[in-house]
Design an enzyme around this catalytic site. Structure first.
Site, PDB file in Angstrom:
ATOM      1  N   TYR A  24       8.807  25.781  10.880  1.00 17.58           N
ATOM      2  CA  TYR A  24       8.259  25.224  12.125  1.00 17.58           C
ATOM      3  C   TYR A  24       8.035  23.711  12.044  1.00 17.58           C
ATOM      4  O   TYR A  24       7.856  23.054  13.068  1.00 17.58           O
ATOM      5  CB  TYR A  24       6.931  25.894  12.514  1.00 17.58           C
ATOM      6  CG  TYR A  24       6.991  27.392  12.735  1.00 17.58           C
ATOM      7  CD1 TYR A  24       8.207  28.066  12.796  1.00 17.58           C
ATOM      8  CD2 TYR A  24       5.830  28.131  12.891  1.00 17.58           C
ATOM      9  CE1 TYR A  24       8.255  29.444  12.981  1.00 17.58           C
ATOM     10  CE2 TYR A  24       5.876  29.507  13.091  1.00 17.58           C
ATOM     11  CZ  TYR A  24       7.088  30.155  13.119  1.00 17.58           C
ATOM     12  OH  TYR A  24       7.133  31.514  13.307  1.00 17.58           O
ATOM     13  N   HIS A  35      10.250  34.997   5.769  1.00 18.20           N
ATOM     14  CA  HIS A  35      10.386  34.781   7.215  1.00 18.20           C
ATOM     15  C   HIS A  35      11.477  35.665   7.834  1.00 18.20           C
ATOM     16  O   HIS A  35      11.289  36.251   8.894  1.00 18.20           O
ATOM     17  CB  HIS A  35      10.701  33.294   7.453  1.00 18.20           C
ATOM     18  CG  HIS A  35      10.409  32.815   8.830  1.00 18.20           C
ATOM     19  ND1 HIS A  35      10.068  31.519   9.102  1.00 18.20           N
ATOM     20  CD2 HIS A  35      10.414  33.442  10.029  1.00 18.20           C
ATOM     21  CE1 HIS A  35       9.874  31.376  10.406  1.00 18.20           C
ATOM     22  NE2 HIS A  35      10.085  32.531  10.984  1.00 18.20           N
TER      23      HIS A  35
HETATM   24  N1  LIG Z   1       8.430  35.722  12.180  1.00 16.14           N
HETATM   25  C1  LIG Z   1       9.283  35.296  13.064  1.00 16.14           C
HETATM   26  O1  LIG Z   1      10.505  35.346  12.876  1.00 16.14           O
HETATM   27  C2  LIG Z   1       8.785  34.743  14.366  1.00 16.14           C
HETATM   28  C3  LIG Z   1       9.682  34.556  15.430  1.00 16.14           C
HETATM   29  C4  LIG Z   1       9.182  34.047  16.610  1.00 16.14           C
HETATM   30  C5  LIG Z   1       7.831  33.741  16.732  1.00 16.14           C
HETATM   31  N2  LIG Z   1       6.986  33.916  15.666  1.00 16.14           N
HETATM   32  C6  LIG Z   1       5.533  33.576  15.752  1.00 16.14           C
HETATM   33  O2  LIG Z   1       4.991  34.226  16.898  1.00 16.14           O
HETATM   34  C7  LIG Z   1       4.384  33.256  17.752  1.00 16.14           C
HETATM   35  C8  LIG Z   1       4.445  33.698  19.187  1.00 16.14           C
HETATM   36  O3  LIG Z   1       5.778  33.836  19.656  1.00 16.14           O
HETATM   37  P1  LIG Z   1       6.405  32.820  20.729  1.00 16.14           P
HETATM   38  O4  LIG Z   1       5.721  31.518  20.635  1.00 16.14           O
HETATM   39  O5  LIG Z   1       7.880  32.808  20.526  1.00 16.14           O
HETATM   40  O6  LIG Z   1       6.173  33.543  22.126  1.00 16.14           O
HETATM   41  P2  LIG Z   1       4.903  34.159  22.914  1.00 16.14           P
HETATM   42  O7  LIG Z   1       3.648  33.998  22.157  1.00 16.14           O
HETATM   43  O8  LIG Z   1       5.303  35.526  23.333  1.00 16.14           O
HETATM   44  O9  LIG Z   1       4.866  33.283  24.234  1.00 16.14           O
HETATM   45  C9  LIG Z   1       4.477  31.939  24.230  1.00 16.14           C
HETATM   46  C10 LIG Z   1       4.521  31.421  25.670  1.00 16.14           C
HETATM   47  O10 LIG Z   1       3.522  32.100  26.448  1.00 16.14           O
HETATM   48  C11 LIG Z   1       2.685  31.149  27.073  1.00 16.14           C
HETATM   49  N3  LIG Z   1       1.324  31.695  27.154  1.00 16.14           N
HETATM   50  C12 LIG Z   1       0.450  31.855  26.139  1.00 16.14           C
HETATM   51  N4  LIG Z   1      -0.684  32.436  26.580  1.00 16.14           N
HETATM   52  C13 LIG Z   1      -0.525  32.628  27.899  1.00 16.14           C
HETATM   53  C14 LIG Z   1      -1.350  33.165  28.916  1.00 16.14           C
HETATM   54  N5  LIG Z   1      -2.571  33.632  28.649  1.00 16.14           N
HETATM   55  N6  LIG Z   1      -0.868  33.202  30.181  1.00 16.14           N
HETATM   56  C15 LIG Z   1       0.375  32.733  30.456  1.00 16.14           C
HETATM   57  N7  LIG Z   1       1.210  32.221  29.542  1.00 16.14           N
HETATM   58  C16 LIG Z   1       0.766  32.168  28.265  1.00 16.14           C
HETATM   59  C17 LIG Z   1       2.764  29.892  26.241  1.00 16.14           C
HETATM   60  O11 LIG Z   1       2.464  28.776  27.034  1.00 16.14           O
HETATM   61  P3  LIG Z   1       1.706  27.444  26.518  1.00 16.14           P
HETATM   62  O12 LIG Z   1       2.103  27.195  25.094  1.00 16.14           O
HETATM   63  O13 LIG Z   1       2.145  26.410  27.461  1.00 16.14           O
HETATM   64  O14 LIG Z   1       0.217  27.676  26.593  1.00 16.14           O
HETATM   65  C18 LIG Z   1       4.212  29.937  25.771  1.00 16.14           C
HETATM   66  O15 LIG Z   1       5.074  29.401  26.754  1.00 16.14           O
HETATM   67  C19 LIG Z   1       5.175  31.976  17.418  1.00 16.14           C
HETATM   68  O16 LIG Z   1       4.531  30.813  17.908  1.00 16.14           O
HETATM   69  C20 LIG Z   1       5.259  32.075  15.939  1.00 16.14           C
HETATM   70  O17 LIG Z   1       4.023  31.708  15.327  1.00 16.14           O
HETATM   71  C21 LIG Z   1       7.433  34.433  14.505  1.00 16.14           C
END
Ligand SMILES: NC(=O)c1ccc[n+]([C@@H]2O[C@H](COP(=O)([O-])OP(=O)(O)OC[C@H]3O[C@@H](n4cnc5c(N)ncnc54)[C@H](OP(=O)(O)O)[C@@H]3O)[C@@H](O)[C@H]2O)c1
Length: 272
Positions: A47, A105
């Site tokens: 990241y 990861h």
């Molecule tokens: N291990 C892996 O391979 C892997 C892969 C992908 C992700 N991850 C981890 O999982 C985390 C989460 O996944 P992600 O970031 O891809 O997607 P996510 O958490 O499903 O969605 C994030 C999106 O949702 C929005 N959001 C957050 N809270 C909200 C709410 N209460 N109401 C409306 N919209 C909301 C955010 O907006 P704002 O930011 O504008 O507030 C952002 O645009 C990552 O950040 C990372 O740490 C791990």
């Protein structure tokens, strides 16, 4: 906050995801989350934000023992020496002397699983990570890790949300009492435009995103790490823990199509 007990650590069920957060904006978002009461931060060497996260943690005044930090080693660094140097670099950027959870990861097609886990286990024995685990491991890989290598994995972090079926991996993890940490728990924001979830939300004075998060966190053995850069979203996600869904809500959510995978990189082994 609710916690999951796993391999000697207490994992807060709601954490802050930080993928695509960078620099000062990342630092500000993590400081805001810690001030609101978040005690679980999810990052990864890939990241490129362990530095600002380390700065936010240092500035927060939160006692180290109250905070859970997960970081991850990238799939190109899974040889023993590469794991060690990636780990050292992560720890230095995070300004910590240990992390709480160190994850693989992604699996890679040519990884040497026994050598990898021997290295990870040594990091755990040395007290530099309190626990080790995996992300994006399918059931076949989990079986090797859990039943043959007998690695003490504290979780499998996988994509999981109201729009994706993860029954197979959930059932395997549940049978072994290993938590599932749900990434993309809001389907990268797509849940907000789902009319079924919005209607359930209206009934309870909540948003579609809060309904989606609550549904996930009702599942036994599941934690979730929504990424939220805005303070309002961070607070909304904490408030989702107070929401109570009823049987009609759960039935409607269960009936949603569950074939929307947000993350599927070409380098990883196939899912099934
Ligand atoms: N291990 C892996 O391979 C892997 C892969 C992908 C992700 N991850 C981890 O999982 C985390 C989460 O996944 P992600 O970031 O891809 O997607 P996510 O958490 O499903 O969605 C994030 C999106 O949702 C929005 N959001 C957050 N809270 C909200 C709410 N209460 N109401 C409306 N919209 C909301 C955010 O907006 P704002 O930011 O504008 O507030 C952002 O645009 C990552 O950040 C990372 O740490 C791990």
């Amino acid at each position: 906050m609710e916690y999951l007990q796993t391999q000697g650590i207490s994992l807060p069920r709601l954490g802050l995801g930080t993928f695509r957060m960078q620099g000062d904006a990342c630092r500000a978002a993590v400081e805001s989350a810690l001030a609101l009461g978040y005690r679980h931060i999810d990052t990864a060497e890939m990241y490129g934000n362990e530095d600002p996260i380390g700065a936010a943690i240092a500035a927060s005044g939160v006692a180290r023992g109250d905070l859970h930090v997960t970081t991850k080693v990238w799939h190109e660094n899974l040889a023993p020496d590469a794991i060690r140097s990636a780990f050292d670099a992560s720890l230095k950027k995070l300004r910590l002397d240990r992390v709480d959870l160190y994850l693989v990861h992604w699996p890679s097609k040519n990884m040497n699983l026994p050598a990898m886990f021997e290295t990870l286990f040594k990091l755990k024995e040395e007290g530099r990570t309190r626990a080790i685990g995996v992300a994006n491991f399918n059931v076949a890989l989990l079986k090797t890790v859990v039943e043959e290598i007998r690695a003490p994995i504290a979780c499998n972090q996988v994509e999981y949300h109201v729009m994706l079926d993860q029954t197979k991996v959930r059932q395997y993890l549940a049978a072994k009492s290993i938590p599932l940490v749900a990434y993309c728990p809001l389907a990268q924001g797509k849940v907000s435009s789902d009319e079924t979830l919005a209607a359930i939300g209206r009934k309870h004075g909540a948003s579609a995103a809060q309904v989606a998060l609550r549904w996930l966190l009702e599942r036994d053995g599941v934690a979730a790490i929504p990424k939220a850069s805005r303070r309002e979203s961070q607070q909304a996600n904490l408030d989702a823990l107070k929401l109570t869904l009823d049987d009609a809500d759960r039935k409607a959510i269960t009936a949603l199509p569950k074939d929307k995978r947000c993350v599927n990189p070409g380098f990883a082994p196939a899912w099934d």
